[in-house]
Design an enzyme around this catalytic site. Structure first.
Site, PDB file in Angstrom:
ATOM      1  CG  ASP A 111       7.598  14.596   9.454  1.00  0.00           C
ATOM      2  OD1 ASP A 111       7.617  15.638   8.761  1.00  0.00           O
ATOM      3  OD2 ASP A 111       7.752  13.464   8.975  1.00  0.00           O
ATOM      4  CB  VAL A 134      -0.960   0.020   1.203  1.00  0.00           C
ATOM      5  CG1 VAL A 134      -1.976  -1.098   1.087  1.00  0.00           C
ATOM      6  CG2 VAL A 134      -0.197  -0.081   2.525  1.00  0.00           C
ATOM      7  CE  LYS A 165       7.217   2.742   8.444  1.00  0.00           C
ATOM      8  NZ  LYS A 165       7.646   3.991   9.149  1.00  0.00           N
ATOM      9  N   GLY A 174       8.691   3.484  -0.183  1.00  0.00           N
ATOM     10  CA  GLY A 174       9.558   4.575   0.223  1.00  0.00           C
ATOM     11  C   GLY A 174      10.959   4.367  -0.289  1.00  0.00           C
ATOM     12  CB  THR A 175      14.043   6.268   0.408  1.00  0.00           C
ATOM     13  OG1 THR A 175      13.369   7.491   0.150  1.00  0.00           O
ATOM     14  CG2 THR A 175      15.453   6.337  -0.145  1.00  0.00           C
ATOM     15  CG  PHE A 176      15.434   3.106   3.552  1.00  0.00           C
ATOM     16  CD1 PHE A 176      15.807   4.431   3.449  1.00  0.00           C
ATOM     17  CD2 PHE A 176      14.874   2.662   4.731  1.00  0.00           C
ATOM     18  CE1 PHE A 176      15.629   5.289   4.518  1.00  0.00           C
ATOM     19  CE2 PHE A 176      14.704   3.511   5.802  1.00  0.00           C
ATOM     20  CZ  PHE A 176      15.090   4.833   5.690  1.00  0.00           C
ATOM     21  N   GLY A 177      12.210   1.020   1.653  1.00  0.00           N
ATOM     22  CA  GLY A 177      11.268   0.027   2.148  1.00  0.00           C
ATOM     23  C   GLY A 177       9.890   0.182   1.547  1.00  0.00           C
ATOM     24  NE  ARG A 178       7.457  -5.325   0.191  1.00  0.00           N
ATOM     25  CZ  ARG A 178       6.893  -6.381  -0.364  1.00  0.00           C
ATOM     26  NH1 ARG A 178       5.938  -6.211  -1.257  1.00  0.00           N
ATOM     27  NH2 ARG A 178       7.281  -7.606  -0.045  1.00  0.00           N
ATOM     28  CB  VAL A 179       3.711   0.567   4.189  1.00  0.00           C
ATOM     29  CG1 VAL A 179       2.605   0.231   5.188  1.00  0.00           C
ATOM     30  CG2 VAL A 179       4.733   1.499   4.828  1.00  0.00           C
TER      31      VAL A 179
END
Length: 583
Positions: free
Chosen positions: A397, A280, A303, A283-288
């Site tokens: 953030d 879903v 994650k 990202g830069t060094f991973g996924r969810v």
């Protein structure tokens, strides 16, 4: 003959002068064009991939995907839209330097495909300078975009320093260098970024001197810094990059399983307990991924972070810091970490699955929110910030992209990669340009007051449809933040406007929420006078938006990602694996 010589000499002189003038003019034009049209978009990392303009915040997409506008703004009503994920892991950090105002810093940027380029920019001048701003050095930052069609918030910055643990530093942990293992990191979770300076000046030597200067300045103000009031109690709460007891317990567990206390007793978790259903977010060094717990049949978000990339981008400490903070906190409006583990190639964190998607998407589709809708979401955020600050945690953030809407319509704050436990102030240069507080830009050191500044920006954006400080280039944004000038809509709610003004005060000692009464000053403001704060915490208020979801595992509010595009991460060797012994 002499007359001819004189005449020819004058013609030659005129030609040389003209050639010199035209050459300088041409070089100036080229430099200006390169700086404005070339380097800034690339160096800022704000435009990543295909982009289409949007009108009044309406999102567009390409290639059949659901698009969401990026944070680059040309005009208040026209943003850049990119095909992107509403992933919980997406965010970015804009390069900032702690050098002298007017000095030059370099940016080395990547376009997501491995290409890089270097750009230079100047630190905005400001009347107030600090003791640590005495060095006029150049700092180089390297940016790697998470994906070519991704959000600008999925950039990662790392210093050129050879030490991977060259991380953010703060007043509260001056001995951090002595505590580092052999190879070290400046780590962030998922697709985040921080910047670390490689200045030749030793910043730590200036900390005490600057403290004295700032304390004198703060004493002159009418307000009192809330952190000063809670300093004594926070010292006993502060921990350095994690809980030693927890770390020792983790070491006793196997890499892919651990025991967790639950309401029904102690449960032994294993990675095999989770069935991955769908990606879903990336990202830069991973996924969810959406996954299902085979034992409880509950949907959750996993994650997955590639350790090789976390190490390469010097994000180890931030990833571990995020895990440690989330493991400690429990609040109805904060995402819950259920479990974390690792194998020989990835780090895994299991969260609640929030199926409604990002508040950012709803805001862009609506253009702007009513005062009542904005008030509802702002109240839940105030409740969460009050809780975090009571634990001496600064979030750093806050923005619509990091606010998820649950199936019941209530918010969940996610993405704690920038969160940190504080005693006094920290010096990490990080954040989203439109939401960065002035003290971060000025490298003065900052505290929990930056969250209240970000709340003011968020309330403004919800009511107007765009942030109060916008520009096509991030540096223009910083200059406007430092100037403090805001354009107000003619028909804005005057009471909400008053709250925003009191939150967006450049002097943090006079900023609402950071004075001696802390969050109570915000909660007592007239804009919130109709609220019962116990009802807010108990989720008794009726949500203004109910997401269109049919079941707890619904993914319609997130983009589709081809699973074939995901490549397994490479295993790390034992030397690198030791960085994550306590994960």
């Amino acid at each position: 003959m002499d007359l001819w010589h004189i005449f020819l000499e004058r013609i030659l002189v005129a030609c040389r002068v003209s050639a010199s003038v035209f050459a300088n003019f041409g070089c100036g034009l080229y430099s200006s064009w390169k700086l404005i049209c070339g380097d800034h978009d690339s160096a800022s990392g704000l435009r990543a991939g295909l982009a289409t303009p949007t009108q009044r915040g309406k999102a567009t997409g390409d290639n059949g995907t659901t698009g969401t506008p990026a944070r680059t703004i040309g005009k208040p009503q026209a943003r850049i839209a990119t095909a992107m994920s509403t992933a919980t892991c997406a965010r970015f950090c804009t390069p900032l330097s702690s050098g002298t105002a007017g000095s030059t810093s370099k940016l080395t940027t990547g376009n997501g495909s491995g290409n890089t380029m270097t750009s230079a920019y100047k630190i905005p001048s400001n009347n107030s300078t600090t003791a640590n701003d005495s060095s006029n050095t150049e700092t180089t930052f390297t940016f790697k975009l998470g994906r070519s069609n991704g959000r600008s918030s999925s950039n990662v910055a790392s210093s050129e320093s050879s030490d991977p643990l060259e991380s953010d530093y703060s007043e509260e942990d001056p001995e951090q260098e002595q505590q580092r293992p052999d190879p070290a990191t400046n780590s962030r979770s998922s697709s985040t970024a921080t910047t670390t300076t490689t200045s030749s000046a030793d910043h730590d030597n200036d900390v005490d001197e600057e403290d004295e200067e700032d304390d004198e300045n703060e004493g002159e103000g009418n307000g009192r810094d809330a952190d000063d009031a809670t300093h004594d109690s926070s010292e006993s709460i502060e921990e350095d990059d994690g809980n030693e007891t927890d770390d020792e317990e983790d070491d006793d567990e196997s890499e892919e399983s651990s025991s967790v206390q639950t309401a029904k007793g102690v449960r032994k978790y294993h990675l095999d307990d989770y069935q991955i259903i769908k990606t879903v977010g990336t990202g830069t060094f991973g996924r969810v991924c959406l996954c299902r717990d085979r034992i409880s049949e509950k949907y959750c978000a996993m994650k997955i972070l590639a350790m090789t990339e976390v190490i390469r981008l010097k994000q180890i400490e931030h990833v571990k810091n995020e895990r440690n903070i989330l493991r400690e906190i429990r609040h109805p409006f904060v995402i819950s970490l259920e479990w974390s583990t690792k194998d020989d190639s990835n780090l895994y964190m299991i969260f609640d699955y929030v199926c409604g998607g990002e508040l950012f998407t709803y805001l862009r589709n609506a253009g702007k929110f009513t005062s009542q809708t904005s008030n509802f979401y702002a109240a839940e955020i105030v409740s969460a910030l009050e809780y975090l600050h009571s634990l001496q945690i600064v979030y750093r953030d806050l923005k619509p992209e990091n606010l998820l809407i649950n199936r019941d319509g209530h918010l969940k704050i996610t993405d704690f990669g920038f969160a940190k436990k504080l005693r006094d102030r920290t010096w990490t240069l990080c954040g989203t340009p439109e939401y960065i507080a002035p003290e971060i830009i000025q490298s003065k050191g900052h505290n929990k007051a930056v969250d209240w500044w970000a709340l003011g920006v968020l309330i403004y954006e919800m009511l107007v449809g765009y942030p109060p400080f916008y520009d096509e280039q991030p540096f223009g944004i910083y200059e406007k933040i430092l100037s403090g000038k805001i354009e107000w809509e003619r028909h804005m709610d005057p009471i909400a406007k008053d709250l925003i003004k009191k939150l967006l005060v450049n002097d943090r000692t006079k900023r609402l929420g950071n004075m001696k009464n802390g969050a109570d000053d915000v909660k007592r403001h007239r804009w919130f006078k109709h609220l019962n704060w116990n009802d807010v915490y108990s989720k008794k208020l009726k949500p203004p938006i109910l997401p269109d979801v049919h079941h707890d595992g619904d993914t319609k509010n997130f983009d589709d990602y081809p699973e074939k595009d995901w490549k397994p991460a490479k295993a790390v060797d034992q030397r690198d694996l030791q960085y994550f012994n306590d994960f």
